[in-house]
Design a protein around this motif. Structure first.
Motif, PDB file in Angstrom:
ATOM      1  N   ARG A   1       5.461  -2.000  -9.463  1.00 38.31           N
ATOM      2  CA  ARG A   1       4.885  -2.000 -10.818  1.00 38.31           C
ATOM      3  C   ARG A   1       5.837  -1.358 -11.825  1.00 38.31           C
ATOM      4  O   ARG A   1       6.116  -1.907 -12.886  1.00 38.31           O
ATOM      5  CB  ARG A   1       3.550  -1.250 -10.813  1.00 38.31           C
ATOM      6  CG  ARG A   1       2.454  -2.029 -10.138  1.00 38.31           C
ATOM      7  CD  ARG A   1       1.297  -1.139  -9.809  1.00 38.31           C
ATOM      8  NE  ARG A   1       1.713  -0.085  -8.875  1.00 38.31           N
ATOM      9  CZ  ARG A   1       0.907   0.830  -8.367  1.00 38.31           C
ATOM     10  NH1 ARG A   1      -0.352   0.870  -8.719  1.00 38.31           N
ATOM     11  NH2 ARG A   1       1.348   1.734  -7.514  1.00 38.31           N
ATOM     12  N   PHE A   2       6.391  -0.204 -11.472  1.00 38.67           N
ATOM     13  CA  PHE A   2       7.288   0.499 -12.385  1.00 38.67           C
ATOM     14  C   PHE A   2       8.615  -0.262 -12.558  1.00 38.67           C
ATOM     15  O   PHE A   2       9.043  -0.542 -13.683  1.00 38.67           O
ATOM     16  CB  PHE A   2       7.544   1.919 -11.857  1.00 38.67           C
ATOM     17  CG  PHE A   2       8.635   2.651 -12.575  1.00 38.67           C
ATOM     18  CD1 PHE A   2       8.473   3.051 -13.890  1.00 38.67           C
ATOM     19  CD2 PHE A   2       9.845   2.938 -11.938  1.00 38.67           C
ATOM     20  CE1 PHE A   2       9.496   3.726 -14.557  1.00 38.67           C
ATOM     21  CE2 PHE A   2      10.861   3.610 -12.601  1.00 38.67           C
ATOM     22  CZ  PHE A   2      10.685   4.008 -13.910  1.00 38.67           C
TER      23      PHE A   2
ATOM     24  N   ARG B   1       8.728 -10.244  -4.161  1.00 35.71           N
ATOM     25  CA  ARG B   1       8.893  -9.480  -5.405  1.00 35.71           C
ATOM     26  C   ARG B   1       9.929 -10.137  -6.321  1.00 35.71           C
ATOM     27  O   ARG B   1       9.766 -10.169  -7.540  1.00 35.71           O
ATOM     28  CB  ARG B   1       9.316  -8.033  -5.098  1.00 35.71           C
ATOM     29  CG  ARG B   1       8.212  -7.220  -4.467  1.00 35.71           C
ATOM     30  CD  ARG B   1       7.163  -6.885  -5.522  1.00 35.71           C
ATOM     31  NE  ARG B   1       5.915  -6.433  -4.963  1.00 35.71           N
ATOM     32  CZ  ARG B   1       5.602  -5.167  -4.725  1.00 35.71           C
ATOM     33  NH1 ARG B   1       6.478  -4.208  -4.980  1.00 35.71           N
ATOM     34  NH2 ARG B   1       4.435  -4.844  -4.238  1.00 35.71           N
TER      35      ARG B   1
ATOM     36  N   ASP C   1      15.473  -6.391  -4.633  1.00 31.27           N
ATOM     37  CA  ASP C   1      14.337  -5.965  -3.805  1.00 31.27           C
ATOM     38  C   ASP C   1      14.532  -6.496  -2.393  1.00 31.27           C
ATOM     39  O   ASP C   1      15.079  -7.579  -2.192  1.00 31.27           O
ATOM     40  CB  ASP C   1      13.006  -6.463  -4.382  1.00 31.27           C
ATOM     41  CG  ASP C   1      11.832  -5.600  -3.935  1.00 31.27           C
ATOM     42  OD1 ASP C   1      11.255  -4.876  -4.776  1.00 31.27           O
ATOM     43  OD2 ASP C   1      11.506  -5.635  -2.726  1.00 31.27           O
TER      44      ASP C   1
HETATM   45  P1  ATP Z   1       5.091   1.096  -7.875  1.00 35.33           P
HETATM   46  O1  ATP Z   1       4.138   2.259  -7.986  1.00 35.33           O
HETATM   47  O2  ATP Z   1       6.087   1.030  -8.976  1.00 35.33           O
HETATM   48  O3  ATP Z   1       4.430  -0.221  -7.600  1.00 35.33           O
HETATM   49  P2  ATP Z   1       5.703   2.162  -5.338  1.00 35.33           P
HETATM   50  O4  ATP Z   1       5.753   3.620  -5.578  1.00 35.33           O
HETATM   51  O5  ATP Z   1       4.473   1.599  -4.662  1.00 35.33           O
HETATM   52  O6  ATP Z   1       5.985   1.372  -6.643  1.00 35.33           O
HETATM   53  P3  ATP Z   1       7.314   1.194  -3.234  1.00 35.33           P
HETATM   54  O7  ATP Z   1       6.179   0.375  -2.736  1.00 35.33           O
HETATM   55  O8  ATP Z   1       7.857   2.250  -2.382  1.00 35.33           O
HETATM   56  O9  ATP Z   1       7.018   1.836  -4.614  1.00 35.33           O
HETATM   57  O10 ATP Z   1       8.539   0.227  -3.590  1.00 35.33           O
HETATM   58  C1  ATP Z   1       8.685  -0.483  -4.759  1.00 35.33           C
HETATM   59  C2  ATP Z   1       9.523  -1.689  -4.440  1.00 35.33           C
HETATM   60  O11 ATP Z   1      10.727  -1.286  -3.785  1.00 35.33           O
HETATM   61  C3  ATP Z   1       8.841  -2.687  -3.505  1.00 35.33           C
HETATM   62  O12 ATP Z   1       8.836  -3.954  -4.131  1.00 35.33           O
HETATM   63  C4  ATP Z   1       9.699  -2.657  -2.245  1.00 35.33           C
HETATM   64  O13 ATP Z   1       9.788  -3.943  -1.639  1.00 35.33           O
HETATM   65  C5  ATP Z   1      11.039  -2.205  -2.774  1.00 35.33           C
HETATM   66  N1  ATP Z   1      11.874  -1.557  -1.742  1.00 35.33           N
HETATM   67  C6  ATP Z   1      11.470  -0.649  -0.827  1.00 35.33           C
HETATM   68  N2  ATP Z   1      12.501  -0.305  -0.039  1.00 35.33           N
HETATM   69  C7  ATP Z   1      13.589  -1.010  -0.470  1.00 35.33           C
HETATM   70  C8  ATP Z   1      14.965  -1.074  -0.056  1.00 35.33           C
HETATM   71  N3  ATP Z   1      15.426  -0.372   0.966  1.00 35.33           N
HETATM   72  N4  ATP Z   1      15.785  -1.909  -0.739  1.00 35.33           N
HETATM   73  C9  ATP Z   1      15.329  -2.641  -1.787  1.00 35.33           C
HETATM   74  N5  ATP Z   1      14.054  -2.610  -2.213  1.00 35.33           N
HETATM   75  C10 ATP Z   1      13.191  -1.814  -1.567  1.00 35.33           C
END
Ligand code: ATP
Length: 140
Positions: free
Chosen positions: A12-13, A37, A32
């Motif tokens: 989301r962010f 995504r 990503d």
């Molecule tokens: P938000 O609150 O912004 O939705 P979040 O805190 O739930 O984010 P995460 O779910 O940890 O955050 O991750 C956000 C995004 O980062 C996801 O779309 C995930 O697929 C991506 N992500 C996680 N690990 C990696 C990685 N190693 N490389 C690239 N992207 C990644």
């Protein structure tokens, strides 16, 4: 002159950030690990790649060090967020911005090389509080 940004993690962010930067005519690359995504943001972000930001070789082949600012917008997966900053620092990225979910998370991100640490949820709470307190009618 517009800057070149890479946004890692289109949650989301990250997706909101990447879209806003794109709308302001900046060059933005969304990264990503999850193909869905990238697809979801295809129109709004335009340039997107599926890659793991903890994989040094993958980041190197994207030429990540040539971006002016790289934003690590991974939150929940703290291990991936920290390791990504380590990799980006190692590769010589000039300006790393990283999202933290807690004070401890932020402290570690700074220690391993993040130039700026942001706390979106905390900051948004503060902004909304200020907005709620600002008088909508000026009284004389
Ligand atoms: P938000 O609150 O912004 O939705 P979040 O805190 O739930 O984010 P995460 O779910 O940890 O955050 O991750 C956000 C995004 O980062 C996801 O779309 C995930 O697929 C991506 N992500 C996680 N690990 C990696 C990685 N190693 N490389 C690239 N992207 C990644």
């Amino acid at each position: 002159m517009s800057k070149q940004y890479a946004v890692i993690g289109l949650g989301r962010f990250g997706s909101s950030l990447a879209q806003s930067l794109t709308q302001e005519d900046n060059e933005v690359l969304g990264i990503d690990i999850n193909e869905e995504r990238i697809e979801e943001n295809r129109e709004a972000v335009r340039h997107g790649v599926i890659a793991d930001s903890t994989d040094e070789q993958a980041m190197k082949s994207l030429g990540i060090r040539n971006f002016d600012v790289v934003i690590v917008a991974i939150g929940d997966n703290m291990q991936a967020s920290i390791l990504s900053v380590v990799v980006l620092k190692e590769l010589g990225v000039k300006h790393i911005v990283a999202k933290a979910l807690s004070k401890h998370h932020g402290l570690i991100l700074s220690k391993v090389g993040a130039d700026d640490v942001v706390y979106p949820e905390r900051d948004m709470g503060q902004r909304i509080a200020q907005k709620l307190m600002s008088p909508s009618i000026i009284e004389f």
